[in-house]
Design a protein around this motif. Structure first.
Motif, PDB file in Angstrom:
ATOM      1  N   THR A  47      18.572  22.206   9.202  1.00 53.89           N
ATOM      2  CA  THR A  47      19.381  20.999   9.063  1.00 53.89           C
ATOM      3  C   THR A  47      20.298  20.822  10.269  1.00 53.89           C
ATOM      4  O   THR A  47      20.423  19.725  10.811  1.00 53.89           O
ATOM      5  CB  THR A  47      20.208  21.050   7.762  1.00 53.89           C
ATOM      6  OG1 THR A  47      19.325  21.193   6.661  1.00 53.89           O
ATOM      7  CG2 THR A  47      21.038  19.804   7.595  1.00 53.89           C
ATOM      8  N   ALA A  48      20.945  21.906  10.694  1.00 50.91           N
ATOM      9  CA  ALA A  48      21.819  21.832  11.863  1.00 50.91           C
ATOM     10  C   ALA A  48      21.026  21.476  13.115  1.00 50.91           C
ATOM     11  O   ALA A  48      21.488  20.684  13.948  1.00 50.91           O
ATOM     12  CB  ALA A  48      22.553  23.161  12.043  1.00 50.91           C
ATOM     13  N   ASN A  49      19.831  22.027  13.259  1.00 45.63           N
ATOM     14  CA  ASN A  49      18.997  21.708  14.415  1.00 45.63           C
ATOM     15  C   ASN A  49      18.593  20.233  14.408  1.00 45.63           C
ATOM     16  O   ASN A  49      18.646  19.558  15.438  1.00 45.63           O
ATOM     17  CB  ASN A  49      17.758  22.604  14.429  1.00 45.63           C
ATOM     18  CG  ASN A  49      16.937  22.401  15.674  1.00 45.63           C
ATOM     19  OD1 ASN A  49      17.461  22.108  16.736  1.00 45.63           O
ATOM     20  ND2 ASN A  49      15.629  22.554  15.545  1.00 45.63           N
ATOM     21  N   GLY A  50      18.180  19.731  13.263  1.00 44.78           N
ATOM     22  CA  GLY A  50      17.822  18.318  13.157  1.00 44.78           C
ATOM     23  C   GLY A  50      19.009  17.412  13.429  1.00 44.78           C
ATOM     24  O   GLY A  50      18.893  16.382  14.125  1.00 44.78           O
ATOM     25  N   TYR A  51      20.165  17.782  12.913  1.00 40.43           N
ATOM     26  CA  TYR A  51      21.372  16.997  13.157  1.00 40.43           C
ATOM     27  C   TYR A  51      21.714  16.994  14.634  1.00 40.43           C
ATOM     28  O   TYR A  51      22.077  15.959  15.194  1.00 40.43           O
ATOM     29  CB  TYR A  51      22.544  17.561  12.345  1.00 40.43           C
ATOM     30  CG  TYR A  51      23.846  16.855  12.613  1.00 40.43           C
ATOM     31  CD1 TYR A  51      24.101  15.608  12.053  1.00 40.43           C
ATOM     32  CD2 TYR A  51      24.803  17.426  13.434  1.00 40.43           C
ATOM     33  CE1 TYR A  51      25.290  14.954  12.310  1.00 40.43           C
ATOM     34  CE2 TYR A  51      25.985  16.784  13.699  1.00 40.43           C
ATOM     35  CZ  TYR A  51      26.234  15.542  13.131  1.00 40.43           C
ATOM     36  OH  TYR A  51      27.409  14.905  13.386  1.00 40.43           O
ATOM     37  N   TRP A  52      21.585  18.152  15.289  1.00 41.27           N
ATOM     38  CA  TRP A  52      21.897  18.249  16.710  1.00 41.27           C
ATOM     39  C   TRP A  52      20.944  17.389  17.551  1.00 41.27           C
ATOM     40  O   TRP A  52      21.367  16.747  18.501  1.00 41.27           O
ATOM     41  CB  TRP A  52      21.845  19.703  17.147  1.00 41.27           C
ATOM     42  CG  TRP A  52      22.175  19.896  18.598  1.00 41.27           C
ATOM     43  CD1 TRP A  52      21.323  20.257  19.588  1.00 41.27           C
ATOM     44  CD2 TRP A  52      23.445  19.719  19.205  1.00 41.27           C
ATOM     45  NE1 TRP A  52      21.973  20.320  20.779  1.00 41.27           N
ATOM     46  CE2 TRP A  52      23.292  19.983  20.582  1.00 41.27           C
ATOM     47  CE3 TRP A  52      24.702  19.345  18.739  1.00 41.27           C
ATOM     48  CZ2 TRP A  52      24.344  19.906  21.481  1.00 41.27           C
ATOM     49  CZ3 TRP A  52      25.751  19.276  19.646  1.00 41.27           C
ATOM     50  CH2 TRP A  52      25.566  19.549  20.987  1.00 41.27           C
ATOM     51  N   ILE A  53      19.674  17.366  17.202  1.00 43.52           N
ATOM     52  CA  ILE A  53      18.707  16.541  17.937  1.00 43.52           C
ATOM     53  C   ILE A  53      19.028  15.066  17.773  1.00 43.52           C
ATOM     54  O   ILE A  53      19.026  14.296  18.741  1.00 43.52           O
ATOM     55  CB  ILE A  53      17.270  16.851  17.459  1.00 43.52           C
ATOM     56  CG1 ILE A  53      16.845  18.242  17.942  1.00 43.52           C
ATOM     57  CG2 ILE A  53      16.277  15.800  17.949  1.00 43.52           C
ATOM     58  CD1 ILE A  53      15.534  18.724  17.363  1.00 43.52           C
ATOM     59  N   VAL A  54      19.323  14.643  16.559  1.00 43.82           N
ATOM     60  CA  VAL A  54      19.652  13.233  16.309  1.00 43.82           C
ATOM     61  C   VAL A  54      20.963  12.873  16.984  1.00 43.82           C
ATOM     62  O   VAL A  54      21.121  11.767  17.517  1.00 43.82           O
ATOM     63  CB  VAL A  54      19.700  12.955  14.789  1.00 43.82           C
ATOM     64  CG1 VAL A  54      20.262  11.586  14.496  1.00 43.82           C
ATOM     65  CG2 VAL A  54      18.311  13.099  14.190  1.00 43.82           C
ATOM     66  N   GLU A  61      15.230   6.536  21.768  1.00 44.47           N
ATOM     67  CA  GLU A  61      14.631   7.717  22.390  1.00 44.47           C
ATOM     68  C   GLU A  61      13.864   8.552  21.375  1.00 44.47           C
ATOM     69  O   GLU A  61      12.804   9.088  21.679  1.00 44.47           O
ATOM     70  CB  GLU A  61      15.709   8.588  23.027  1.00 44.47           C
ATOM     71  CG  GLU A  61      16.348   8.000  24.260  1.00 44.47           C
ATOM     72  CD  GLU A  61      17.452   8.896  24.785  1.00 44.47           C
ATOM     73  OE1 GLU A  61      17.431  10.122  24.497  1.00 44.47           O
ATOM     74  OE2 GLU A  61      18.333   8.391  25.483  1.00 44.47           O
ATOM     75  N   LEU A  62      14.384   8.658  20.168  1.00 41.14           N
ATOM     76  CA  LEU A  62      13.711   9.447  19.148  1.00 41.14           C
ATOM     77  C   LEU A  62      12.389   8.823  18.728  1.00 41.14           C
ATOM     78  O   LEU A  62      11.415   9.522  18.467  1.00 41.14           O
ATOM     79  CB  LEU A  62      14.623   9.626  17.926  1.00 41.14           C
ATOM     80  CG  LEU A  62      15.847  10.508  18.149  1.00 41.14           C
ATOM     81  CD1 LEU A  62      16.748  10.461  16.935  1.00 41.14           C
ATOM     82  CD2 LEU A  62      15.428  11.931  18.440  1.00 41.14           C
TER      83      LEU A  62
END
Length: 137
Positions: A47-54, A61-62
């Motif tokens: 979840t933290a990784n996904g939040y950081w990417i967004v 860009e996404l």
């Protein structure tokens, strides 16, 4: 569900083999708590990784990220062979008898366990990362 099916298939196997083994059905609270802890940590990290990417990229860009590939995989036959060797030797080491093998003595036991674990993991990663790329080129 896994506990129930495991018990069911064990009982079915005992029945097919015509064995009369009395076995009870128990839940281990510590195993359930450990499982919940590990999956909770995995959930938090992803979840933290996904939040950081967004958070780092804009929505445009996404949405266009799948069109371009940043680092196309480059194959390496040498690293693929190293990966296959690590997997093969890891499984070879894991299947040796503890009493008869020089690798499983008290002096090398912990090192052998670590090599089996990390050797097979690293070897699998090397094969999937570099051998699949060689075959696709």
């Amino acid at each position: 569900m896994g506990c129930f099916f495991s018990k069911f298939f064990s009982m079915l196997l005992f029945r097919i083999m015509d064995l009369s083994i009395a076995s009870g059905f128990t839940f281990s609270v510590s195993a359930i708590l450990s499982t919940l802890l590990v999956f909770g940590i995995i959930l938090i990290v992803t979840t933290a990784n996904g939040y950081w990417i967004v958070y780092r990229h804009s929505m445009v860009e996404l949405f266009k990220a799948d069109v371009r590939e940043k680092n196309p995989a480059k194959g390496s036959l040498t690293l693929s062979i190293v990966g296959l060797f690590l997997i093969g030797f890891g499984y070879f080491l894991a299947t040796r008898s503890i009493q008869a093998s020089i690798f499983w003595t008290e002096k090398f036991f912990f090192a052998s366990m670590l090599f089996v674990l990390f050797g097979v993991i690293l070897g699998t990663w090397l094969v999937l990362r570099f051998f699949v790329s060689v075959r696709c080129l």
